[in-house]
Design a protein around this motif. Sequence first.
Motif, mmCIF file in Angstrom:
data_model
loop_
_atom_site.group_PDB
_atom_site.id
_atom_site.type_symbol
_atom_site.label_atom_id
_atom_site.label_comp_id
_atom_site.label_asym_id
_atom_site.label_seq_id
_atom_site.Cartn_x
_atom_site.Cartn_y
_atom_site.Cartn_z
ATOM 1 N N PRO A 84 37.093 -37.608 45.932
ATOM 2 C CA PRO A 84 37.359 -36.473 45.037
ATOM 3 C C PRO A 84 38.149 -36.835 43.794
ATOM 4 N N GLU A 92 31.255 -31.418 37.784
ATOM 5 C CA GLU A 92 32.214 -30.495 37.185
ATOM 6 C C GLU A 92 31.513 -29.500 36.275
ATOM 7 N N ARG A 95 30.215 -26.760 38.436
ATOM 8 C CA ARG A 95 31.284 -25.850 38.863
ATOM 9 C C ARG A 95 31.540 -24.787 37.789
ATOM 10 N N GLY A 139 37.810 -26.193 42.781
ATOM 11 C CA GLY A 139 38.003 -27.630 42.787
ATOM 12 C C GLY A 139 39.247 -27.995 41.997
#
Length: 213
Positions: A84, A92, A95, A139
């Motif tokens: 991660p 990303e 997301r 995240g």
Amino acid sequence: MEISVPVGRDQVWEAVTQPEVLHQWFGWDYDGLEAEIRQIFVDEATLWAPERMGWADGSTLEVDGDDDQARIRVAREGSGADGPDVYDAIEEGWRAFLIQLSFLLRERPKGRRRTVYLTGETTGKQALSLATGEWHRFGPRVAWTVDPDGHLVVVAGRVPLDSPSAARFEVTVSTFGLDDAAFETVRETWAKHWAPVAADANLTTADTPAPTP
């Protein structure tokens, strides 16, 4: 990566396959967005039944659920294999886009989406200071809020938001239904706030080219 939304599966599938709806949540405005959407979701995507699509790099997007609730799941082949702490631009990006899709489906804002896209070198703390709403994490590198004017603000960084280190950050402000004068006010306000906190500050709207990654 996945999100759940309180709308039917068919409506979600329309949102991820129809270019006119994709423009309401995917990416940010720049002069090549329409062509990018068509390339990714029309020309390069392979559709499978039930509601599932995939791409040559092994990425997939799947929608399941019923008439009242749906879940959108995006998976990438090999994603997370390096842990991660390793930044993955595509992950990303998804997301951030899933947040924008969720906002569209949950809030059902009226009018055409217009965005202000900000890039530059800063810290997560400084980026999150740009809006006063309650921030929600998706995240370690992505967060979102709705500002007092009702605009969706998504912050994404190349380092975790809690890191004290400066790095490239991206801020996407999504507005809906604004006329030219109101949108220009939003653009000027965000430009004024962004410049003091970000080195190499850049701002992109529909009529400007995409900034260099």
